[in-house]
Each structure stands twice: as structure tokens, then as C-alpha cells.
Design a protein around this motif. Structure first.
Motif, mmCIF file in Angstrom:
data_model
loop_
_atom_site.group_PDB
_atom_site.id
_atom_site.type_symbol
_atom_site.label_atom_id
_atom_site.label_comp_id
_atom_site.label_asym_id
_atom_site.label_seq_id
_atom_site.Cartn_x
_atom_site.Cartn_y
_atom_site.Cartn_z
ATOM 1 N N VAL A 80 0.825 -1.212 0.000
ATOM 2 C CA VAL A 80 0.000 0.000 0.000
ATOM 3 C C VAL A 80 0.862 1.266 0.000
ATOM 4 O O VAL A 80 0.342 2.375 0.097
ATOM 5 C CB VAL A 80 -0.972 0.019 1.207
ATOM 6 C CG1 VAL A 80 -1.984 -1.103 1.086
ATOM 7 C CG2 VAL A 80 -0.223 -0.057 2.529
ATOM 8 N N GLY A 81 2.185 1.109 -0.099
ATOM 9 C CA GLY A 81 3.067 2.267 -0.223
ATOM 10 C C GLY A 81 3.665 2.770 1.081
ATOM 11 O O GLY A 81 4.163 3.895 1.137
ATOM 12 N N LYS A 82 3.660 1.941 2.128
ATOM 13 C CA LYS A 82 4.218 2.391 3.410
ATOM 14 C C LYS A 82 5.720 2.662 3.305
ATOM 15 O O LYS A 82 6.218 3.656 3.842
ATOM 16 C CB LYS A 82 3.950 1.352 4.501
ATOM 17 C CG LYS A 82 2.480 1.026 4.723
ATOM 18 C CD LYS A 82 2.265 0.118 5.916
ATOM 19 C CE LYS A 82 3.000 -1.208 5.819
ATOM 20 N NZ LYS A 82 2.545 -2.068 4.704
ATOM 21 N N THR A 83 6.452 1.783 2.618
ATOM 22 C CA THR A 83 7.900 1.982 2.479
ATOM 23 C C THR A 83 8.191 3.210 1.619
ATOM 24 O O THR A 83 9.177 3.926 1.848
ATOM 25 C CB THR A 83 8.566 0.734 1.882
ATOM 26 O OG1 THR A 83 8.240 -0.400 2.684
ATOM 27 C CG2 THR A 83 10.078 0.885 1.849
ATOM 28 N N GLY A 196 -5.791 -0.331 1.643
ATOM 29 C CA GLY A 196 -5.786 -0.521 0.194
ATOM 30 C C GLY A 196 -5.291 -1.885 -0.217
ATOM 31 O O GLY A 196 -4.661 -2.595 0.576
ATOM 32 N N PRO A 197 -5.550 -2.275 -1.470
ATOM 33 C CA PRO A 197 -5.056 -3.557 -1.985
ATOM 34 C C PRO A 197 -3.575 -3.469 -2.310
ATOM 35 O O PRO A 197 -3.020 -2.384 -2.458
ATOM 36 C CB PRO A 197 -5.883 -3.762 -3.261
ATOM 37 C CG PRO A 197 -6.209 -2.368 -3.712
ATOM 38 C CD PRO A 197 -6.373 -1.554 -2.465
ATOM 39 N N ASP A 198 -2.938 -4.615 -2.421
ATOM 40 C CA ASP A 198 -1.510 -4.711 -2.739
ATOM 41 C C ASP A 198 -1.296 -4.243 -4.184
ATOM 42 O O ASP A 198 -1.741 -4.884 -5.128
ATOM 43 C CB ASP A 198 -1.065 -6.165 -2.579
ATOM 44 C CG ASP A 198 0.443 -6.351 -2.691
ATOM 45 O OD1 ASP A 198 1.097 -5.491 -3.302
ATOM 46 O OD2 ASP A 198 0.948 -7.362 -2.181
ATOM 47 N N TYR A 199 -0.619 -3.095 -4.358
ATOM 48 C CA TYR A 199 -0.415 -2.561 -5.698
ATOM 49 C C TYR A 199 0.399 -3.500 -6.581
ATOM 50 O O TYR A 199 0.307 -3.460 -7.812
ATOM 51 C CB TYR A 199 0.283 -1.191 -5.635
ATOM 52 C CG TYR A 199 1.769 -1.272 -5.379
ATOM 53 C CD1 TYR A 199 2.682 -1.353 -6.438
ATOM 54 C CD2 TYR A 199 2.289 -1.282 -4.091
ATOM 55 C CE1 TYR A 199 4.045 -1.444 -6.201
ATOM 56 C CE2 TYR A 199 3.642 -1.369 -3.858
ATOM 57 C CZ TYR A 199 4.508 -1.450 -4.908
ATOM 58 O OH TYR A 199 5.852 -1.552 -4.678
ATOM 59 N N ARG A 200 1.193 -4.383 -5.963
ATOM 60 C CA ARG A 200 2.053 -5.274 -6.739
ATOM 61 C C ARG A 200 1.239 -6.281 -7.538
ATOM 62 O O ARG A 200 1.721 -6.852 -8.510
ATOM 63 C CB ARG A 200 3.023 -6.019 -5.807
ATOM 64 C CG ARG A 200 4.063 -5.125 -5.177
ATOM 65 C CD ARG A 200 5.066 -5.939 -4.395
ATOM 66 N NE ARG A 200 4.566 -6.370 -3.106
ATOM 67 C CZ ARG A 200 4.831 -5.767 -1.953
ATOM 68 N NH1 ARG A 200 5.587 -4.694 -1.940
ATOM 69 N NH2 ARG A 200 4.362 -6.230 -0.820
#
Length: 329
Positions: A80-83, A196-200
Motif C-alpha cells: 500500500v506504499g508504506k515503504t 488498500g489492496p496490494d499494488y504489486r
């Protein structure tokens, strides 16, 4: 032996996050928490600079009380973009600053010793910790003490995880016995949820089918800078290396090919594969396998246990790497 200042100077985000910023994070309109997380992360980054430059509050007798560091905890699922936000905070904060996974941080403390780690890291404006986890009582007490010391010396701390601070350690050991330490860690952070869903894997098909052994070997032979390993031999070799050396293991590799993949035979093998998956992902190295699919390495029993989130994160990252285009090294 690497000097202490050089060891901490090496604590930077993986190369794949070199160019990220708050502006390059595109929140999903269907997930309001993402835009809120960006705003909170920017506020936190601004606060880091003020704390470092302010140096504390002056008292009646001219003596300054030490500034206490700020704390932020980004909680959410995988991809979800945390990193991305963590690295953006790192890039914005004044130097010196440090970024590392929880495991890397414990390795640094182990290499330097607790007191020297405190001295070195206390010079930093912010400590960014990715994949914050507490897997055993020793780590719980060690990191609790470290973060408390650093926070009291004015170091701001931001962490990402898939578990809320008050739930750290659940399912992995007798958390009741260490509740005081866990609460002490949690008290440092302001938790922010990122949904959110896993963007990967958004709108992508399931795990790719493995290739045949013959095709795997032929492709590996034709790929400059690639490695080719038997799965069991690779697992045996990993057991001879400290996990802190896995990063060095994949340096300069253009692609990884693994023959005869199957479910990990036990938890120790599985956890070493988690660390390897993280290092491969940090370096954006494509992975192709024969044998079982990459989402079958961790058994249902493993995924149902206390390390569930580690295994799910590793699976998510391995599947992303399996879809990377192989380029010449």
C-alpha cells in the motif's frame, strides 16, 4: 571490522526508493486513509527538522531540557506504499539520518553493542524502521530500550509494519510476559492506518506457472549476470550465512533462477527464505523457478502461525519479482 560511523552511514533506503517523494505517492481515491497518511508523513518530516534544530526547551537557569523525538507508525497491508512514505520521510529529513529494516537494525545493534549503537544513532535526526516486528522476547526488550533511549535524546522514529503497535509480538511468544516492554514501544508512536489492496498484484493474474528445468537452465545460461541454483542446495547454503550477509550475496546479480522449488521443510528454512526474498526485492532482481509455484513455498500451516505476515509479505514480493522483465547485467 566496519567502523561504527560507516556501519550506520550504510543505513539508507534500497535503490528502488532512491527517487521517491511525497509528491510521487499517488493516493487511491477509493482509500481516503492513503491521502491522510501522506499528509501525516509530511507533517512528521517537518517536525523532525524542527526538533533537531530547536534542541529542547530552555529552563529558568539557562539549562536546556533535551528535545524528545517524535514518533510515527504506518500500519497497513502489503503493497500500500508504506515503504514509499518511509523513504520520503528519510529523503526530507536533515542529515545524519538512518533507514533500515527491523532485522537490519537488530544486526547493527548486535555488531556495535547496545551502548555504542545508542551513541551513534543518537546523532541522527530520524531513524526509519521498515517492517517493524518483534519475534522474540530478547528483541522486544532490546528494541524497546533502544527506541526509548533514542527518543529521549531527540531522535525521531518512524516505523512501518503490518501489525498495530499494541499487537506487536502476538502469536510469536508469551506476549503477556513482556506486555510492559511492548507497551513501552507502542507509547513512542502515533499510529496511522494506510488501507488498500496490494499494488504489486492489482489487476494481475495469479502466480506464474513454473517453467521446466531444461527451459530454466537454458534461460539462465543465456542471461548475463544471472545465477542458477538448486532449491535444496540454496536453502542449505543460506543456513551457513548470517542473514545480514544476504544483501552481499545478491549484489551484482541480474536475475535469479531456482530449480526444483518446493514447500519449505521447516520454519527455520522458511524464515531464511523470507530474508532472501526481502533482499531480492530491495534490489529489484527478477526470479524464475521450476518445480512448485512461488506462492507454494510457505505451507498453509506456516501461514496460519505466528509468522503469517512475514510469509505473506515474502510471497507478495516474490510474485512481484516473478513478473519483472529480465535485463542484461
Amino acid at each position: 571490522m566496519v567502523p561504527a560511523d560507516q556501519l550506520t552511514a550504510q543505513m539508507v533506503p534500497p535503490a528502488m526508493f532512491d527517487e521517491v517523494s511525497f509528491a510521487s505517492y499517488i493516493p487511491d481515491p477509493a482509500q481516503p486513509s492513503q491521502a491522510e497518511a501522506v499528509a501525516k508523513a509530511e507533517e512528521f518530516a517537518a517536525k523532525v527538522g524542527k526538533i533537531r534544530s530547536g534542541g529542547g526547551r530552555r529552563g529558568l537557569f539557562g539549562k536546556k531540557t533535551p528535545a524528545v523525538g517524535a514518533g510515527l507508525y504506518l500500519d497497513g497491508g502489503f503493497g500500500v506504499g508504506k515503504t514509499h512514505l518511509l523513504a520520503s520521510i528519510f529523503h526530507t529529513a536533515p542529515s545524519p539520518k538512518a533507514f533500515g529494516t527491523f532485522v537490519e537494525l537488530t544486526h547493527v545493534v548486535g555488531a556495535l553493542g547496545f551502548n555504542q549503537a545508542v551513541e551513534e544513532l543518537s546523532r541522527h535526526s530520524v531513524l526509519c524502521i521498515d517492517e517493524f516486528e518483534l519475534d522474540d522476547p530478547g528483541d522486544t526488550m532490546l528494541i524497546s530500550r533502544l527506541l526509548s533511549e533514542l527518543s529521549n535524546r531527540g531522535v525521531s522514529i518512524v516505523a512501518t509494519s503490518n501489525t498495530l503497535p499494541g499487537q506487536l509480538g502476538e502469536g510469536r511468544f508469551a506476549a503477556q510476559d513482556f506486555l510492559r516492554e511492548i507497551k513501552q514501544v507502542a507509547s513512542i508512536f502515533e499510529p496511522i492506518r494506510v488501507d488498500g489492496p496490494d499494488y504489486r498484484h492489482r489487476d494481475l493474474p495469479p502466480a506464474p506457472d513454473p517453467v521446466s528445468s531444461d527451459e530454466l537452465r537454458a534461460t539462465a545460461d543465456a542471461t548475463p549476470g544471472a545465477t542458477l541454483d538448486d532449491f535444496d542446495e540454496l536453502c542449505a547454503y543460506l543456513s551457513t550465512l548470517h542473514p545480514s550477509r544476504y544483501k552481499k550475496l545478491v549484489e551484482g546479480v541480474s536475475a535469479v533462477y531456482i530449480d526444483g522449488v518446493h514447500a519449505a521443510p521447516d520454519q527455520s528454512v522458511a524464515l531464511r527464505l523470507v530474508v532472501l526474498a526481502d533482499r531480492l526485492y530491495d534490489a529489484s532482481i527478477p526470479v524464475t523457478v521450476s518445480g512448485a509455484k512461488l506462492d507454494e513455498i510457505f505451507t498453509p500451516e506456516m501461514v496460519a502461525g505466528g509468522y503469517r505476515k512475514k510469509y505473506l509479505r515474502a510471497t507478495s514480493r516474490l510474485l512481484a519479482l516473478s513478473r519483472f522483465e529480465v535485463t542484461a547485467g
